[in-house]
Design a protein around this motif. Structure first.
Motif, mmCIF file in Angstrom:
data_model
loop_
_atom_site.group_PDB
_atom_site.id
_atom_site.type_symbol
_atom_site.label_atom_id
_atom_site.label_comp_id
_atom_site.label_asym_id
_atom_site.label_seq_id
_atom_site.Cartn_x
_atom_site.Cartn_y
_atom_site.Cartn_z
ATOM 1 N N ASP A 16 23.079 -2.219 -13.389
ATOM 2 C CA ASP A 16 24.007 -1.192 -12.942
ATOM 3 C C ASP A 16 23.230 0.084 -12.646
ATOM 4 N N LEU A 17 23.935 1.105 -12.195
ATOM 5 C CA LEU A 17 23.233 2.311 -11.750
ATOM 6 C C LEU A 17 22.683 3.136 -12.901
ATOM 7 N N VAL A 18 23.305 3.025 -14.084
ATOM 8 C CA VAL A 18 22.772 3.761 -15.231
ATOM 9 C C VAL A 18 21.344 3.305 -15.530
ATOM 10 N N ASP A 19 21.148 1.995 -15.634
ATOM 11 C CA ASP A 19 19.799 1.507 -15.930
ATOM 12 C C ASP A 19 18.894 1.550 -14.710
ATOM 13 N N ALA A 20 19.457 1.498 -13.508
ATOM 14 C CA ALA A 20 18.631 1.625 -12.302
ATOM 15 C C ALA A 20 17.938 2.978 -12.263
ATOM 16 N N PHE A 21 18.609 4.015 -12.758
ATOM 17 C CA PHE A 21 18.049 5.362 -12.732
ATOM 18 C C PHE A 21 17.423 5.767 -14.064
ATOM 19 N N HIS A 22 17.343 4.822 -14.996
ATOM 20 C CA HIS A 22 16.694 5.138 -16.279
ATOM 21 C C HIS A 22 15.217 5.453 -16.032
ATOM 22 N N PRO A 23 14.643 6.440 -16.718
ATOM 23 C CA PRO A 23 13.259 6.832 -16.437
ATOM 24 C C PRO A 23 12.226 5.733 -16.627
ATOM 25 N N GLN A 24 12.523 4.725 -17.459
ATOM 26 C CA GLN A 24 11.565 3.639 -17.673
ATOM 27 C C GLN A 24 11.804 2.436 -16.762
ATOM 28 N N THR A 25 12.769 2.515 -15.874
ATOM 29 C CA THR A 25 13.016 1.411 -14.941
ATOM 30 C C THR A 25 12.120 1.610 -13.726
ATOM 31 N N ILE A 26 11.126 0.737 -13.611
ATOM 32 C CA ILE A 26 10.143 0.895 -12.538
ATOM 33 C C ILE A 26 9.941 -0.430 -11.803
ATOM 34 N N LEU A 27 9.542 -0.302 -10.552
ATOM 35 C CA LEU A 27 9.098 -1.448 -9.770
ATOM 36 C C LEU A 27 7.584 -1.495 -9.952
ATOM 37 N N ALA A 28 7.130 -2.354 -10.854
ATOM 38 C CA ALA A 28 5.729 -2.348 -11.274
ATOM 39 C C ALA A 28 4.854 -3.133 -10.317
ATOM 40 N N HIS A 29 3.735 -2.528 -9.936
ATOM 41 C CA HIS A 29 2.752 -3.210 -9.102
ATOM 42 C C HIS A 29 1.433 -3.447 -9.834
ATOM 43 N N SER A 30 1.312 -2.896 -11.069
ATOM 44 C CA SER A 30 0.068 -3.041 -11.831
ATOM 45 C C SER A 30 0.381 -3.330 -13.290
ATOM 46 N N MET A 31 -0.514 -4.073 -13.924
ATOM 47 C CA MET A 31 -0.385 -4.416 -15.340
ATOM 48 C C MET A 31 -1.740 -4.235 -16.004
ATOM 49 N N ASP A 76 0.824 -1.205 0.000
ATOM 50 C CA ASP A 76 0.000 0.000 0.000
ATOM 51 C C ASP A 76 0.859 1.256 0.000
ATOM 52 N N GLU A 77 1.980 1.216 0.724
ATOM 53 C CA GLU A 77 2.884 2.367 0.737
ATOM 54 C C GLU A 77 3.484 2.604 -0.648
ATOM 55 N N LEU A 78 3.878 1.533 -1.312
ATOM 56 C CA LEU A 78 4.414 1.676 -2.665
ATOM 57 C C LEU A 78 3.379 2.265 -3.612
ATOM 58 N N ARG A 79 2.157 1.823 -3.485
ATOM 59 C CA ARG A 79 1.105 2.315 -4.384
ATOM 60 C C ARG A 79 0.790 3.787 -4.162
ATOM 61 N N ARG A 80 1.128 4.315 -2.992
ATOM 62 C CA ARG A 80 0.857 5.726 -2.716
ATOM 63 C C ARG A 80 1.987 6.641 -3.198
ATOM 64 N N LEU A 81 3.108 6.055 -3.587
ATOM 65 C CA LEU A 81 4.237 6.853 -4.064
ATOM 66 C C LEU A 81 4.000 7.313 -5.508
ATOM 67 N N PRO A 82 4.738 8.335 -5.947
ATOM 68 C CA PRO A 82 4.625 8.761 -7.351
ATOM 69 C C PRO A 82 4.888 7.589 -8.294
ATOM 70 N N THR A 83 4.112 7.518 -9.360
ATOM 71 C CA THR A 83 4.216 6.386 -10.280
ATOM 72 C C THR A 83 4.490 6.842 -11.708
ATOM 73 N N ARG A 84 4.871 5.889 -12.491
ATOM 74 C CA ARG A 84 4.997 6.067 -13.945
ATOM 75 C C ARG A 84 4.225 4.944 -14.601
ATOM 76 N N THR A 85 3.468 5.274 -15.654
ATOM 77 C CA THR A 85 2.759 4.267 -16.453
ATOM 78 C C THR A 85 3.337 4.286 -17.859
ATOM 79 N N GLN A 86 3.646 3.108 -18.379
ATOM 80 C CA GLN A 86 4.239 3.013 -19.710
ATOM 81 C C GLN A 86 3.717 1.761 -20.410
ATOM 82 N N ILE A 87 3.508 1.874 -21.698
ATOM 83 C CA ILE A 87 3.084 0.743 -22.524
ATOM 84 C C ILE A 87 4.266 0.376 -23.403
#
Length: 257
Positions: free
Chosen positions: A182-197, A107-118
């Motif tokens: 690595d840290l380059v891809d860890a901080f890439h804007p499309q690298t997300i911990l996804a909770h929804s599909m 629930d805490e993760l879901r309340r954080l700012p998110t990114r949606t991408q297709i």
């Protein structure tokens, strides 16, 4: 590159590795070819820029079926308990080389700012599918945890135990699924911990409660069933030290597309 995209070329090359390439080259020569392709992919993605995006699509492009691949449901006791509780008591720990270790519930993760991408998921086996993913940018979590200057990699520890092996001497079992970046891809804007599909919470088959999306890499890098995130200076101590479950078995670590 006429006739085939860069993405298609590297996917096809990895598919040849799985299909059995002894007809094309000796094992030593094949390994050299694959490593060369991986190095070229890494150089290309760094050349075009750390923030260059993987292609994104519209809702009209969503695949009617998104194949469940790999583990369909971890049978380990901890995961089964969390599943029975609808992940109400599941916690994600962010530890290692951080100033502020964190533990977050779903629930805490879901309340954080998110990114949606297709985006398109490209499997090393040769199939692909387009899905919509919503989750927390990994970089946001790492910044909140306060990475130390000696950090080099981020390791994702997962729930599924492929071979049923038992950990020995405190080391992680070589059959526990894990991945790293690595840290380059860890901080890439499309690298997300996804909770929804596709607008709904992740199903068990697709990695509930959370999975990684590292969109410029092949499917096996998109670790499902993430239970913990470790910030480290070395990949030693995880599996065979190659950076991932499949990498320990000969696959590319970078797997860029």
């Amino acid at each position: 590159m006429s006739g085939m995209s860069r993405r298609g070329l590297f996917t096809a090359g990895s598919g040849l590795l799985l299909a059995g390439c002894d007809q094309l080259a000796s094992p030593g020569k094949l390994k050299t070819i694959v490593q060369s392709a991986e190095a070229a992919s890494l150089r290309w993605q760094r050349l075009v820029g750390r923030d260059a995006l993987a292609p994104e699509f519209s809702a009209a492009d969503l695949s009617p079926v998104f194949k469940v691949n790999g583990t369909r449901e971890p049978m380990e006791a901890d995961y089964q308990r969390h599943k029975a509780e609808n992940f109400a008591n599941w916690r994600l720990a962010i530890t290692g080389l951080v100033a502020n270790p964190m533990t977050l519930g779903l629930d805490e993760l879901r309340r954080l700012p998110t990114r949606t991408q297709i985006t398109r998921h490209d499997c090393v086996e040769g199939w692909s599918a387009i899905g919509q993913w919503t989750g927390v940018p990994l970089g946001l979590l790492l910044k909140a945890a306060g990475m130390r200057t000696d950090a080099r990699y981020v390791v994702f520890r997962c729930a599924d135990n492929y071979g049923g092996e038992v950990s020995k001497g405190g080391a992680q079992s070589k059959s526990i699924y894990y991945e790293s970046t690595d840290l380059v891809d860890a901080f890439h804007p499309q690298t997300i911990l996804a909770h929804s599909m596709n607008g709904a919470p992740l199903s068990v088959g697709h990695g509930a409660p959370v999975r990684m999306r590292i969109e410029r890499q092949l499917g096996y890098k998109q670790a499902k069933y993430v239970m913990g995130i470790d910030v480290v200076s070395s990949l030693a101590g995880y599996g065979s030290g190659k950076g991932g479950y499949w990498e320990d078995r000969g696959y590319e670590w970078y797997a860029g597309i």
